[in-house]
Design a protein around this motif. Structure first.
Motif, PDB file in Angstrom:
ATOM      1  N   LYS A  80       3.210 -19.099   0.780  1.00 45.22           N
ATOM      2  CA  LYS A  80       4.132 -17.979   0.625  1.00 45.22           C
ATOM      3  C   LYS A  80       3.857 -16.922   1.672  1.00 45.22           C
ATOM      4  CE  LYS A  80       5.240 -18.204  -4.322  1.00 45.22           C
ATOM      5  NZ  LYS A  80       5.128 -17.492  -5.622  1.00 45.22           N
ATOM      6  N   SER A  81       4.918 -16.459   2.323  1.00 45.93           N
ATOM      7  CA  SER A  81       4.738 -15.393   3.315  1.00 45.93           C
ATOM      8  C   SER A  81       4.283 -14.101   2.661  1.00 45.93           C
ATOM      9  CB  SER A  81       6.057 -15.151   4.065  1.00 45.93           C
ATOM     10  OG  SER A  81       7.084 -14.797   3.159  1.00 45.93           O
ATOM     11  N   SER A  82       4.610 -13.905   1.374  1.00 47.14           N
ATOM     12  CA  SER A  82       4.163 -12.728   0.654  1.00 47.14           C
ATOM     13  C   SER A  82       2.755 -12.900   0.100  1.00 47.14           C
ATOM     14  CB  SER A  82       5.122 -12.425  -0.508  1.00 47.14           C
ATOM     15  OG  SER A  82       5.198 -13.539  -1.394  1.00 47.14           O
ATOM     16  N   GLY A  83       2.211 -14.105   0.258  1.00 46.47           N
ATOM     17  CA  GLY A  83       0.865 -14.374  -0.219  1.00 46.47           C
ATOM     18  C   GLY A  83      -0.137 -14.420   0.912  1.00 46.47           C
ATOM     19  N   PHE A 405      -0.876  -2.288   5.021  1.00 46.32           N
ATOM     20  CA  PHE A 405       0.214  -1.393   5.374  1.00 46.32           C
ATOM     21  C   PHE A 405       1.587  -1.900   4.939  1.00 46.32           C
ATOM     22  CE2 PHE A 405      -3.217  -0.692   8.417  1.00 46.32           C
ATOM     23  CZ  PHE A 405      -3.424   0.671   8.244  1.00 46.32           C
ATOM     24  N   VAL A 406       1.663  -3.126   4.441  1.00 47.29           N
ATOM     25  CA  VAL A 406       2.938  -3.666   3.966  1.00 47.29           C
ATOM     26  C   VAL A 406       2.920  -3.853   2.459  1.00 47.29           C
ATOM     27  CG1 VAL A 406       4.546  -5.608   4.110  1.00 47.29           C
ATOM     28  CG2 VAL A 406       3.393  -4.797   6.184  1.00 47.29           C
ATOM     29  N   ARG A 407       1.837  -4.359   1.927  1.00 47.41           N
ATOM     30  CA  ARG A 407       1.753  -4.602   0.488  1.00 47.41           C
ATOM     31  C   ARG A 407       1.754  -3.283  -0.276  1.00 47.41           C
ATOM     32  NH1 ARG A 407       0.475 -10.002   0.008  1.00 47.41           N
ATOM     33  NH2 ARG A 407      -0.654 -10.911   1.788  1.00 47.41           N
ATOM     34  N   ARG A 408       2.355  -3.299  -1.460  1.00 45.73           N
ATOM     35  CA  ARG A 408       2.437  -2.118  -2.305  1.00 45.73           C
ATOM     36  C   ARG A 408       2.125  -2.496  -3.750  1.00 45.73           C
ATOM     37  NH1 ARG A 408       2.312  -0.181   1.911  1.00 45.73           N
ATOM     38  NH2 ARG A 408       3.699   1.339   2.894  1.00 45.73           N
ATOM     39  N   ALA A 409       1.599  -1.537  -4.483  1.00 46.00           N
ATOM     40  CA  ALA A 409       1.407  -1.718  -5.918  1.00 46.00           C
ATOM     41  C   ALA A 409       2.701  -1.337  -6.635  1.00 46.00           C
ATOM     42  CB  ALA A 409       0.253  -0.850  -6.409  1.00 46.00           C
ATOM     43  N   GLY A 410       2.786  -1.669  -7.921  1.00 46.81           N
ATOM     44  CA  GLY A 410       3.973  -1.326  -8.689  1.00 46.81           C
ATOM     45  C   GLY A 410       4.136   0.176  -8.855  1.00 46.81           C
ATOM     46  N   LEU A 420      -5.516   0.064  -3.977  1.00 43.75           N
ATOM     47  CA  LEU A 420      -5.004  -0.380  -2.684  1.00 43.75           C
ATOM     48  C   LEU A 420      -5.257   0.679  -1.614  1.00 43.75           C
ATOM     49  CD1 LEU A 420      -3.565  -2.679  -1.268  1.00 43.75           C
ATOM     50  CD2 LEU A 420      -1.382  -1.620  -1.861  1.00 43.75           C
ATOM     51  N   SER A 421      -5.096   1.940  -1.974  1.00 47.04           N
ATOM     52  CA  SER A 421      -5.404   3.025  -1.042  1.00 47.04           C
ATOM     53  C   SER A 421      -6.882   3.030  -0.675  1.00 47.04           C
ATOM     54  CB  SER A 421      -5.021   4.375  -1.670  1.00 47.04           C
ATOM     55  OG  SER A 421      -5.478   5.449  -0.875  1.00 47.04           O
ATOM     56  N   ALA A 422      -7.756   2.809  -1.658  1.00 43.53           N
ATOM     57  CA  ALA A 422      -9.194   2.776  -1.398  1.00 43.53           C
ATOM     58  C   ALA A 422      -9.562   1.633  -0.469  1.00 43.53           C
ATOM     59  CB  ALA A 422      -9.954   2.656  -2.718  1.00 43.53           C
ATOM     60  N   ILE A 457      -3.561  -7.041  -6.068  1.00 46.96           N
ATOM     61  CA  ILE A 457      -2.789  -5.895  -6.554  1.00 46.96           C
ATOM     62  C   ILE A 457      -1.311  -6.070  -6.260  1.00 46.96           C
ATOM     63  CG2 ILE A 457      -2.410  -3.420  -6.234  1.00 46.96           C
ATOM     64  CD1 ILE A 457      -5.451  -3.248  -5.660  1.00 46.96           C
ATOM     65  N   ALA A 458      -0.980  -6.524  -5.052  1.00 52.60           N
ATOM     66  CA  ALA A 458       0.422  -6.730  -4.691  1.00 52.60           C
ATOM     67  C   ALA A 458       1.038  -7.871  -5.481  1.00 52.60           C
ATOM     68  CB  ALA A 458       0.540  -7.005  -3.195  1.00 52.60           C
ATOM     69  N   HIS A 459       0.240  -8.837  -5.886  1.00 53.56           N
ATOM     70  CA  HIS A 459       0.746  -9.978  -6.652  1.00 53.56           C
ATOM     71  C   HIS A 459       1.386  -9.519  -7.944  1.00 53.56           C
ATOM     72  CE1 HIS A 459       0.876 -13.987  -8.493  1.00 53.56           C
ATOM     73  NE2 HIS A 459       0.387 -13.419  -9.581  1.00 53.56           N
ATOM     74  N   LYS A 460       0.838  -8.475  -8.545  1.00 55.75           N
ATOM     75  CA  LYS A 460       1.352  -8.000  -9.827  1.00 55.75           C
ATOM     76  C   LYS A 460       2.784  -7.496  -9.700  1.00 55.75           C
ATOM     77  CE  LYS A 460      -0.065  -5.109 -13.714  1.00 55.75           C
ATOM     78  NZ  LYS A 460      -1.101  -4.184 -14.237  1.00 55.75           N
ATOM     79  N   ILE A 461       3.063  -6.716  -8.650  1.00 55.67           N
ATOM     80  CA  ILE A 461       4.412  -6.202  -8.458  1.00 55.67           C
ATOM     81  C   ILE A 461       5.365  -7.319  -8.060  1.00 55.67           C
ATOM     82  CG2 ILE A 461       3.967  -5.537  -6.058  1.00 55.67           C
ATOM     83  CD1 ILE A 461       6.368  -3.847  -8.548  1.00 55.67           C
TER      84      ILE A 461
END
Length: 494
Positions: A80-83, A405-410, A420-422, A457-461
């Motif tokens: 997966k490109s998102s993975g 810089f691309v992945r985000r949390a919910g 993610l910021s840490a 973390i990004a996997h959850k969103i």
């Protein structure tokens, strides 16, 4: 005598393998300060040193990915490109370059060999060596560790255990550092020598201006300083994502103060540079939190307290300098010797030669690379691109950019956003330090933890985004369509 700590380590490691997964995470961080300890006697590995941390990482990989379910999740993430597709492609490119390029360009490219026992100024013509295989193994462990952490850290409970394990690793680093410092005055040398069994060169008795350089149980002062700085930056940025309690409010500040002292006692120029970068990152992160994090209570926590603490510290230093101008002279002399005069040392010239030779090797191979373990540099980016080529390096750095810089949390996951910021801010100082001392293309297990954390973390969103689509598709099938109610009037007409 050396077999006793080896036996203890393997007993603990095998016990942890059959406990809950978080036990292996605690052992993973606790093993990091033992960088000069060969967990397997070097007589059995043909001189190759395997320290405890890669072994624990392999146990965690086996535990998390060593079954059908784990392999399925890993394969799903790899495609997966998102993975983890970019990291997986980097791994494939690195393996292909390592298997073929040292043979294809053998005898045509001059490199600085990575082999143990080679002098710092030695050069040789490129040829297949054992180091190609060993570096491929190290990079493979780091890549698979990212897959393992990305899977195991998806649960919130496991994330809290990881933060507690980070504190445990910092505590062991502090303990080994002060144990080495105390060995000047107490008969501890024989005890510490039991944990210094690595086959590579160990520089444990070096001094700067008649002051012992603290090395802990790492190979040299620079590696111990970098380790202490790594834990310091991680604790500083990750502490905001911790739950309020004794660990965050009492233990973490104490560990940070002791780690700061140990960074200074290591007298490592790279660690001093990293300390300055850490200060810059902390200031930038504070400004970002002040202007952009008004909706996240994790990131807002302690904002004004940190400002006043920093202001008081700056004014106190200025007052001391004004009242007692000579009080900082020893500190300035230390910085002058270890940092400002570093360019005049033979070590600096040798490391510069490594980097130049690795860059020339990249150009000589037309950007294809010389293979993992083909040449060493004193700059991680140059070591990476010269070993795996332009294509492999591009895939790796694109993956890093995607992670931080691309992945985000919910939107509602305040804790995940803080984590993610840490991970992002704690990565930056150590990355820039690696541009001055990184000799191999292995990005390391500390970074593997940060990458895996970001992916988890990004996997959850991503799961939340996919779930409604799947439910809508399921409910739209004929089996799940709601029956249509017909009125009595329409029924009579029929």
């Amino acid at each position: 005598m050396e077999l006793i700590p080896v036996g203890i380590f393997w007993s603990v490691a095998l016990w942890a393998l059959f406990q809950k997964k978080q036990v292996l995470i605690y052992l993973f961080f606790a093993s990091m300060p033992f960088g000069s300890f060969a967990a397997i006697p070097t007589e059995l590995t043909a001189g190759l040193t395997l320290t405890p941390t890669p072994i624990v990482a392999m146990l965690l990989i086996a535990r998390e990915l060593g079954n059908a379910r784990g392999l399925t999740k890993a394969l799903d993430a790899a495609l997966k490109s998102s993975g983890l597709l970019l990291l997986f492609l980097f791994w494939l490119v690195a393996a292909v370059v390592t298997l073929f390029m040292p043979r294809f360009f053998a005898g045509q490219v001059e490199v600085v060999p990575v082999r143990a026992g080679a002098l710092a100024s030695d050069t040789a013509m490129l040829a297949p060596t054992v180091q190609n295989l060993s570096q491929l193994v190290y990079v493979s462990i780091s890549v698979l560790a990212v897959f393992a952490f990305a899977s195991v850290l998806r649960g919130e409970g496991m994330r809290r255990h990881a933060l507690s394990a980070l504190c445990l690793g910092a505590a062991f680093t502090v303990f080994t550092g002060f144990l080495d410092f105390a060995s000047q005055y107490l008969p501890l040398q024989s005890f510490m020598e039991v944990f210094r069994t690595a086959s590579y060169a160990l520089i444990t008795e070096a001094e700067v201006q008649d002051v012992k350089r603290v090395v802990g149980l790492m190979p040299e002062a620079s590696s111990f300083g970098s380790l202490s700085l790594n834990f310091l930056t991680s604790l500083y940025f990750f502490r905001r994502a911790m739950r309020s309690g004794h660990l965050r409010d009492r233990v973490v500040p104490a560990l940070m103060g002791l780690l700061l002292l140990l960074v200074w006692m290591s007298t490592s120029s790279a660690a001093y540079l990293g300390l300055g970068l850490f200060g810059a990152a902390a200031a930038a992160e504070w400004c970002w939190r002040f202007f952009a994090s008004d909706r996240n209570h994790y990131l807002r926590h302690g904002l004004m307290g940190e400002f006043w603490l920093g202001a008081v510290a700056v004014w106190a230093i200025l007052l001391v300098v004004i009242v007692v101008p000579n009080v900082l002279t020893p500190l300035l002399d230390m910085v002058n010797v270890t940092v400002l005069q570093k360019a005049n040392t033979s070590s600096f010239e040798e490391r510069g030669m490594w980097t130049q030779m690795s860059w020339n090797a990249l150009l000589a191979t037309h950007g294809l690379g010389v293979g993992l373990g083909g040449s060493r540099a004193s700059n991680f980016a140059v070591a990476l691109v010269s070993n795996v080529g332009l294509a492999g390096a591009a895939l790796y750095f694109l993956f890093v950019l995607q992670c931080f810089f691309v992945r985000r949390a919910g939107r509602r996951d305040a804790e995940g956003s803080a984590l993610l910021s840490a991970a992002r801010w704690s990565y930056l100082p150590m990355f820039f330090v690696s541009l001055t001392i990184g000799t191999t293309p292995d990005f390391g297990l500390s970074n593997a933890f940060l990458y895996g954390f970001a992916v988890a973390i990004a996997h959850k969103i991503l799961q939340r985004a996919v779930w409604p689509t799947e439910v809508h598709r399921l409910l739209s099938t004929p089996r799940f369509r709601a029956p249509q109610v017909r009125s009595r009037r329409s029924a009579r007409i029929d």
